[in-house]
Structure formats: C-alpha cells, structure tokens
Design a protein around this motif. Structure first.
Motif, mmCIF file in Angstrom:
data_model
loop_
_atom_site.group_PDB
_atom_site.id
_atom_site.type_symbol
_atom_site.label_atom_id
_atom_site.label_comp_id
_atom_site.label_asym_id
_atom_site.label_seq_id
_atom_site.Cartn_x
_atom_site.Cartn_y
_atom_site.Cartn_z
ATOM 1 N N VAL A 136 0.841 -1.205 0.000
ATOM 2 C CA VAL A 136 0.000 0.000 0.000
ATOM 3 C C VAL A 136 0.873 1.250 0.000
ATOM 4 O O VAL A 136 0.602 2.230 -0.701
ATOM 5 N N THR A 137 1.943 1.201 0.798
ATOM 6 C CA THR A 137 2.886 2.312 0.853
ATOM 7 C C THR A 137 3.496 2.571 -0.521
ATOM 8 O O THR A 137 3.585 3.714 -0.976
ATOM 9 N N SER A 138 3.931 1.499 -1.166
ATOM 10 C CA SER A 138 4.573 1.635 -2.479
ATOM 11 C C SER A 138 3.617 2.246 -3.505
ATOM 12 O O SER A 138 4.011 3.105 -4.303
ATOM 13 N N VAL A 139 2.365 1.796 -3.477
ATOM 14 C CA VAL A 139 1.374 2.338 -4.409
ATOM 15 C C VAL A 139 1.173 3.829 -4.148
ATOM 16 O O VAL A 139 1.116 4.645 -5.084
ATOM 17 N N GLY A 140 1.087 4.208 -2.863
ATOM 18 C CA GLY A 140 0.935 5.618 -2.514
ATOM 19 C C GLY A 140 2.115 6.450 -2.962
ATOM 20 O O GLY A 140 1.959 7.575 -3.477
ATOM 21 N N VAL A 141 3.314 5.895 -2.786
ATOM 22 C CA VAL A 141 4.531 6.594 -3.206
ATOM 23 C C VAL A 141 4.532 6.793 -4.721
ATOM 24 O O VAL A 141 4.859 7.881 -5.231
ATOM 25 N N LEU A 142 4.171 5.751 -5.446
ATOM 26 C CA LEU A 142 4.149 5.839 -6.913
ATOM 27 C C LEU A 142 3.159 6.901 -7.389
ATOM 28 O O LEU A 142 3.463 7.707 -8.280
ATOM 29 N N ILE A 143 1.976 6.926 -6.768
ATOM 30 C CA ILE A 143 0.970 7.925 -7.136
ATOM 31 C C ILE A 143 1.481 9.332 -6.831
ATOM 32 O O ILE A 143 1.349 10.263 -7.645
ATOM 33 N N GLY A 144 2.083 9.487 -5.647
ATOM 34 C CA GLY A 144 2.599 10.794 -5.249
ATOM 35 C C GLY A 144 3.694 11.296 -6.177
ATOM 36 O O GLY A 144 3.719 12.486 -6.547
ATOM 37 N N LEU A 145 4.587 10.418 -6.588
ATOM 38 C CA LEU A 145 5.678 10.825 -7.475
ATOM 39 C C LEU A 145 5.163 11.177 -8.869
ATOM 40 O O LEU A 145 5.651 12.117 -9.504
ATOM 41 N N VAL A 146 4.189 10.402 -9.339
ATOM 42 C CA VAL A 146 3.607 10.723 -10.643
ATOM 43 C C VAL A 146 2.960 12.112 -10.603
ATOM 44 O O VAL A 146 3.126 12.919 -11.532
ATOM 45 N N LEU A 147 2.239 12.417 -9.518
ATOM 46 C CA LEU A 147 1.618 13.742 -9.374
ATOM 47 C C LEU A 147 2.671 14.838 -9.307
ATOM 48 O O LEU A 147 2.500 15.917 -9.894
ATOM 49 N N ALA A 148 3.766 14.569 -8.588
ATOM 50 C CA ALA A 148 4.840 15.558 -8.477
ATOM 51 C C ALA A 148 5.451 15.852 -9.838
ATOM 52 O O ALA A 148 5.735 17.016 -10.179
ATOM 53 N N ILE A 149 5.652 14.805 -10.631
ATOM 54 C CA ILE A 149 6.260 14.967 -11.953
ATOM 55 C C ILE A 149 5.305 15.697 -12.904
ATOM 56 O O ILE A 149 5.694 16.600 -13.648
ATOM 57 N N VAL A 150 4.022 15.313 -12.871
ATOM 58 C CA VAL A 150 3.035 15.904 -13.775
ATOM 59 C C VAL A 150 2.787 17.378 -13.448
ATOM 60 O O VAL A 150 2.688 18.226 -14.340
#
Length: 304
Positions: A158-172
């Motif tokens: 769950v943590t990894s999924v949250g991290v991935l979503i957060g990084l994608v948002l940061a990049i976008v």
C-alpha cells in the motif's frame, strides 16, 4: 516436526532472501531518482529483512514439543516476534519522518523518474504476491508470526502504491514538495500498521479467548458429540499461537461409571480436534449432584 510446522518454517526461511531482494530493488529506485518518498519506502523494507530473519528463528522455536519447563508448548514465542516487528515498524516510521521533514523546505523533482518508478513497481508486485502467500498460510496454519509478517508486507505494498501515485503527481504538476509530503503520509500509514500488529500480538500474549464464531462452532461440536452427558458449563478458551486450549466441566449422571464418562470425553476431544486442528482439551467430569455455574451447553441426546 509436524508437516504444518515444516511448511511454516519453510515459508519463513524463503522470506529472508526475498526481503533482501525487494529491499535492494527499492534502494536502487531511490539511488537513481534521489526521491525521499522512495527512500522512505526502502527504509520500511529494512524492517522486512529484520522481521523475516526473526520470524524464521521464532517459528522454529515455537514448533518445539512441550517439555518439563514448558508443559503447554512453546507456541507463544511467535507473538514475541510479532510484537518486535510492530516496534520495528514504528521505528521505521520515525526514521522516515526524520528524513522527509527537512525536504519540505528544500524539495526538488526526482531524477530519472520513469526508471525509478518501474523498479519500485516491480518490487511492489513481488511484495503483493508474497504477502498474499504469507497471510493465507498464517491463517491456515495459525501462525501469528507469518500472519503479522504478511500483513506488514501488504502495508508495504500500500505504501509503495501511494509513493508511486505521489511521485507521478509531483512529476506531472511540477510540485517537488509532493515528494516529501507523500513520505510523511507513508509514515502515518506505517505507524497505524505497527499499532495493529502490536495490539493483535499483545492480545495473544494476554491469553485472549477464541473468536465468537469459533467458540460457537466448538460449542456446537460439544452439543452434538456429548450425548450421554447431561450438560457442560464453565467453558473457557484461549489462543496461544497455533494452539487452541479449551477447558470445560462435563456434568454426567451420578450413577455413570468412570469408564463411560471417559468414553464421552474421548469422543468430545476427537470431535473438537477434527473440527479445530491443534485444539487441546481439558475436561473436568462432575456428577449431576454437583452445583454448576455459568452458561450451560445442553446435549443433543438423540445424536449418535
């Protein structure tokens, strides 16, 4: 060592190299990106390594047969492993907070984000599969250590999924501050998971009774297999790792012989153990003239 114990120990052993591999992938993802959120995910994986080693050691000890110093077995050792794992989870969360907080005021976008996210996604998929295996095995073989390890690894997913979503948002969006913010969100989730692991394990150490549905199932077996006796009262139960301890008083007719009462007790023990593998029974036989207290279980006298 029983087949169930061997299965639990084998799964615990393979958790060690797997946890090392996943930790390596996550730290590699952090190395190529410099993301504090990915670092937080990697730090949590270090707990998985320690927990896997501890679980392997503890399940072997818990499987030891009863001896003069431990007449009821060594089952509760698994709860100690789960408690320590919960504490380590909390420590990992605090380390993440310590690492992420300074980046709130000096944030930057991660480098090589596509490569880092891909590596971390692979690690998350491996963890998801392994968590499912451990949770199912922990429930099937009644192993608190395996179940706690599986639940922690699932929280890691769950943590990894949250991290991935957060990084994608940061990049976008171009907002680098989302990276440390996501790391702090991760730490809160980890703290909650640590609390759940510790709470469940402490309940086991405190001789908590079996779940209500399991208790009703056991009482149903007693009612159907206790024909010949009059009733049962003073029912008690407690869970200790893979073992379930059950005790109750069996009221029989005063004229019944010891041999007849013993036959009923044997039948009850067999029925309970067939329905609930690992159950250990202590039955106190009383003549009907004795006063009985507590909730009674009336026998189905017509059963055969």
């Amino acid at each position: 060592m029983e087949k169930s114990d061997m299965t639990v120990r084998r799964l615990a052993f393979w958790g060690i190299p797997l946890s090392f591999g996943v930790m390596g992938l996550k730290l590699l993802a952090w190395y190529v990106t410099g993301s504090v959120a990915l670092l937080s995910d990697g730090l949590e994986s270090t707990v998985n390594v320690v927990a896997a080693v501890m679980a392997w050691m503890v399940v072997g000890y818990a499987a030891k047969p009863a001896d003069s110093d431990h007449p009821f077995g060594h089952y509760k050792a698994e709860y100690f492993s789960a408690v320590v794992e919960g504490v380590l989870i909390v420590v990992a969360a605090l380390l993440i907070v310590n690492e992420a907080a300074p980046h709130l005021f000096a944030s930057s976008l991660p480098e090589a984000p596509a490569l880092g996210l891909t590596i971390n996604a692979i690690a998350a998929v491996i963890n998801a599969v392994w968590a499912g295996v451990l949770i199912r095995a922990g429930r099937t073989h009644r192993s608190p250590a395996l179940k706690a390890d599986g639940e922690h690894i699932w929280s890691d997913v769950v943590t990894s999924v949250g991290v991935l979503i957060g990084l994608v948002l940061a990049i976008v969006t171009g907002y680098g501050i989302l990276d440390p913010i996501m790391a702090l969100v991760v730490s809160v989730n980890i703290l909650f998971q640590g609390y759940k692991v510790i709470s469940h394990s402490v309940s086991g150490l405190m001789d908590q009774a079996v779940e209500p549905d399991e208790e009703e199932s056991i009482k149903a077996v007693i009612a159907s297999q206790g024909y010949g006796a009059l009733n049962v009262h003073h029912f008690r139960s407690r869970r200790a790792g893979r073992a379930t301890f059950i005790a109750f008083d069996l009221v029989v007719p005063a004229a019944m012989t010891v041999g007849e009462a013993h036959e009923i007790c044997d039948r009850l023990e067999r029925g309970i153990q067939e329905a609930h593998p690992g159950a250990q029974c202590v039955i106190h036989v009383e003549p009907e003239s004795e006063k009985s207290h507590g909730v009674r279980i009336t026998m189905q006298q017509g059963a055969k």
